[in-house]
Design an enzyme around this catalytic site. Structure first.
Site, PDB file in Angstrom:
ATOM      1  N   ASP A   1      44.184  36.920  39.654  1.00  0.00           N
ATOM      2  CA  ASP A   1      43.528  38.211  39.483  1.00  0.00           C
ATOM      3  C   ASP A   1      43.855  38.734  38.087  1.00  0.00           C
ATOM      4  O   ASP A   1      44.665  38.164  37.354  1.00  0.00           O
ATOM      5  CB  ASP A   1      43.981  39.196  40.570  1.00  0.00           C
ATOM      6  CG  ASP A   1      42.922  40.251  40.874  1.00  0.00           C
ATOM      7  OD1 ASP A   1      42.090  40.536  39.994  1.00  0.00           O
ATOM      8  OD2 ASP A   1      42.933  40.800  41.987  1.00  0.00           O
TER       9      ASP A   1
ATOM     10  N   GLU B   1      40.170  50.212  43.813  1.00  0.00           N
ATOM     11  CA  GLU B   1      41.573  49.865  44.048  1.00  0.00           C
ATOM     12  C   GLU B   1      42.523  50.799  43.307  1.00  0.00           C
ATOM     13  O   GLU B   1      42.196  51.348  42.266  1.00  0.00           O
ATOM     14  CB  GLU B   1      41.808  48.422  43.606  1.00  0.00           C
ATOM     15  CG  GLU B   1      41.419  48.158  42.172  1.00  0.00           C
ATOM     16  CD  GLU B   1      41.379  46.688  41.852  1.00  0.00           C
ATOM     17  OE1 GLU B   1      42.430  46.039  41.972  1.00  0.00           O
ATOM     18  OE2 GLU B   1      40.310  46.190  41.465  1.00  0.00           O
TER      19      GLU B   1
END
Length: 742
Positions: free
Chosen positions: A326, A522
């Site tokens: 990520d 997020e």
């Protein structure tokens, strides 16, 4: 590191709508001639196309092409293929070739100007032409977070976020959505989407709950059909095939407190039972890439977890694609800012094949090279990563079709895709309350519409909408819920709108309040404290209630909200989730053009204090998992004149082994009502044969003298089924479960 010298430039391929393999093969051969890596064809051979090397021959099997190319690559070529960088960090553009970069991405806020499909395609092609100027002509692969449509592109079709798609309970529809997204992504040249998110959301405080298809492993597992939609039945089988990404591996939806990037504290059996099944199914569907999670499992970060990544994912599950990190996640492994060689070695040795750097690629490549030359990362590990990445590039056809297929550019925001999105919106609506059958609304009535999300395309689309966190307002083209309502009624002049509910009186047929959350993604979306409506919503609803008009609430949110105290004031409640650009789908349900069919993909709490609350955990919800009303039904629409007051009750139980591993197993038991009347409650019991149950869901259990008894609640109609699952240590044996009606 000292970068390799810039390669001699090869004339860029001309733009074309049909990608011609022979043309590109000849182009690559020409590049090799110029750089001295291949001999020029004999002058007498004027009929045949220029000779090509094995890796340039599309007629050869992909593994053979990969091995041939791998044998010609320098260490710098290989390290570049393991590197992914943010488009806006690439300065100058020639660095793409200079450093042999294998992949480019656009982060959540990375865009082009003007932001439209044409500019995106032009940008992609310019970058790809730069990548092709290396001696070996290896194309780049471009990744983007197309998580509910091609959401970085203004004017693209935006579909419901995953929580809404989960509510549809329709894997075939979700596959069609995936196909539409692939066409729009391909229309901008991009070949890789960081989707779908296969997390199993277990705590609604988590700011990524809306990226989950649901709270039970079965629902995200079923919705892996989205992968087939993106990739096609075979990767690269058609020009609109886009590489899919199963993310985030593993357990990001189960962190303690629902904290983003937090710690998932579960036994291995629980982790396997709850969070692994969707990834197992994704691998079966041939997903091309897997992205790791920022989160940890019992204190060890996923990016450093060799057991989970190499042993379980690549070994046990048989994943043959490549693992990508990520965004800057490797930087987090030592808890300090900035990546180090040790962090890089830990992640690559754990099984990371491509690193999303995303900015300082020069430092990253220098450190990676240092770890390899020092022997802390083996050449075999580097070659394995490259095989995985190159295989997907060959399968996608990037060597033959490196540039945008402009035939798909016009599909971005097309009428056909918007029609499909509207269908997905109406299928995702979950009717939670409908007192007095106030819904469907009459098209000839006088309606008052209020709420901050009634006429706001940004609010109804949520996060990851033309920007990472999304924002309120007219961020892109689409139909708001208010516009959908006005288009549905017989006379739009009989619809009054005021965001705050000002001006309403008792002369209206109904008041529709479109309220809920404003966009987030997020980290910023975590709600560790309250989960209720904001003050604006509460004040708007109070004004509507004071008018005496029946209030219909349309809740626009990425998760269940704490609304139990206000529910008695509302005649109807419709969970619209985050529907995207096609608000007309909400109106379709409000006015009964399509009856609501959605079912809750997640348990609806009575209060935030219940979090985490999930199906089968024994807590009493406001609305249970799977709840969803529709129109025109009655609990007993056609009773017999003299119904049997004591219908025969009977049930059966069937045991099915779902998964096993050394020392443990997972199983599912299906209970069926085989009687002629309803069964209210049941028990199932069987001999465990020495096994020990470690977790059980959708029921409560006791164990006495090695025999387990599972109790279920609720009513099963005649012929209906339900199921529960469990994990256990030891062998499953051959259980013979017995079902007894309560």
């Amino acid at each position: 590191m000292t970068p390799p010298p810039p390669a001699t430039a090869v004339p860029p391929p001309a733009r074309r709508s049909v990608r011609r393999p022979a043309f590109v093969a000849a182009l690559c051969a020409a590049a090799l001639v110029v750089t001295g890596l291949a001999a020029a064809p004999p002058e007498r051979d004027t009929v045949r196309a220029a000779a090509v090397l094995p890796y340039q021959d599309p007629a050869l099997p992909v593994p053979q092409r990969v091995e041939d190319l791998l044998g010609r690559m320098t260490l710098d070529d290989k390290l570049g293929q393991m590197t992914q960088i943010e488009k806006d960090a690439l300065v100058p553009r020639s660095d793409l070739a200079t450093y042999r970069i294998g992949s480019v991405l656009s982060g959540g806020d990375s865009t082009v100007s003007p932001n439209n499909a044409q500019t995106w395609a032009d940008t992609y092609d310019a970058l790809q032409r730069a990548a092709l100027t290396t001696p070996l002509g290896i194309p780049m692969i471009y990744g983007i977070d197309a998580v509910h449509g091609h959401n970085a592109v203004r004017g693209a079709t935006l579909f419901p976020h995953n929580i809404g798609l989960g509510a549809t309970r329709d894997p075939a529809l979700v596959q069609r959505v995936g196909r539409a997204v692939a066409e729009e992504v391909a229309g901008t040249g991009i070949d890789w989407s960081f989707a779908p998110c296969l997390c199993v959301a277990r705590n609604d405080r988590w700011g990524r709950t809306y990226e989950s298809f649901g709270e039970t492993p079965e629902l995200p597992t079923a919705m892996t059909s989205f992968i087939t939609g993106l990739q096609g039945t075979a990767l690269g089988g058609d020009p609109a095939s886009v590489l899919a990404t199963a993310k985030h591996y593993l357990g990001d939806g189960g962190t303690t407190g629902g904290v983003d990037q937090g710690n998932t504290q579960l036994t291995e059996a629980e982790l396997r039972a709850i969070h692994l099944p969707p990834f197992r199914e994704a691998v079966k569907r041939g997903v091309g890439s897997v992205m790791l999670s920022y989160s940890s499992w019992n204190g060890v970060r996923s990016h450093a977890h060799k057991y989970l990544v190499t042993d379980v994912l690549k070994g046990e599950l048989g994943f043959t694609g490549f693992v990508v990190s990520d965004w800057a996640a490797i930087d987090q492994l030592d808890g300090q800012s900035g990546f180090t060689g040790a962090e890089i070695a830990t992640a690559v040795n754990a099984g990371v094949d491509m690193v999303m750097v995303p900015h300082d690629y020069k430092k990253f490549l220098s450190l990676l090279r240092g770890e390899v030359t020092a022997g802390r990362i083996s050449q075999a590990r580097i070659d394995d990563a490259n095989r995985r990445v190159l295989t997907k590039k060959f399968q996608l056809g990037l060597f033959e079709r490196p540039l945008t297929d402009r035939a798909y550019t016009a599909t971005v925001g097309s009428a056909a895709h918007r029609s499909l999105a509207r269908q997905a919106v109406r299928a995702s609506q979950v009717l939670l309350k409908n007192d007095g059958d106030v819904l469907p609304l009459p098209k000839t009535g006088r309606l008052f519409v209020a709420g901050k999300s009634a006429d706001d395309i940004g609010n109804q689309s949520g996060g990851w909408t033309v920007g990472w966190q999304g924002r309120s307002g007219p961020v892109t083209e689409g139909t708001t819920v208010l516009q959908g309502i006005r288009a549905a009624v017989a006379d739009p002049s009989r619809v009054t709108y005021d965001r705050y509910g000002n001006g309403i009186d008792g002369g209206y047929t109904a008041a529709v309040a479109v309220v809920g959350e404003t966009p987030y993604a997020e980290m910023r979306g975590d709600r560790p404290d309250g989960m209720g409506l904001d003050q604006e919503d509460l004040q708007t609803l109070a004004r509507l209630k004071a008018s005496g008009v029946p209030v219909v609430v349309v809740l626009v949110s990425g998760r269940p909200l704490d609304i139990a105290a206000h529910l008695p004031d509302w005649k109807a409640l419709l969970a619209a989730w985050l529907p995207g650009t096609e608000g007309g789908g909400v109106a379709d349900v409000l006015f009964g053009d399509h009856a609501p069919t959605g079912k809750l993909p997640i348990t609806w709490m009575r209060s935030a204090s219940q979090q985490p609350i999930n199906d089968g955990d024994g807590k009493s919800p406001l609305f249970p998992y799977g709840h969803g009303l529709t129109y025109g039904t009655d609990p007993d629409p056609d009773p017999e004149p003299d119904p049997d007051p004591n219908p025969a009750a009977a049930c059966t139980a069937t045991h099915k082994l779902v998964n096993s591993w050394p020392g443990g197993h997972q199983a599912e038991v299906t209970v069926k009502n085989t009687g002629t009347g309803p069964v209210t409650g049941w028990t199932v019991d069987w001999d465990l044969g020495g096994a020990t149950v470690t977790s059980l869901w959708n029921g409560t259990h006791t164990v006495t003298n090695g025999r387990i008894t599972v109790r279920g609640t609720g009513t099963l109609a005649a012929g209906a089924t339900t199921s529960f699952g469990y994990t256990a240590n030891g062998s499953a044996g051959t259980p013979a479960p017995r079902c007894t009606p309560a």
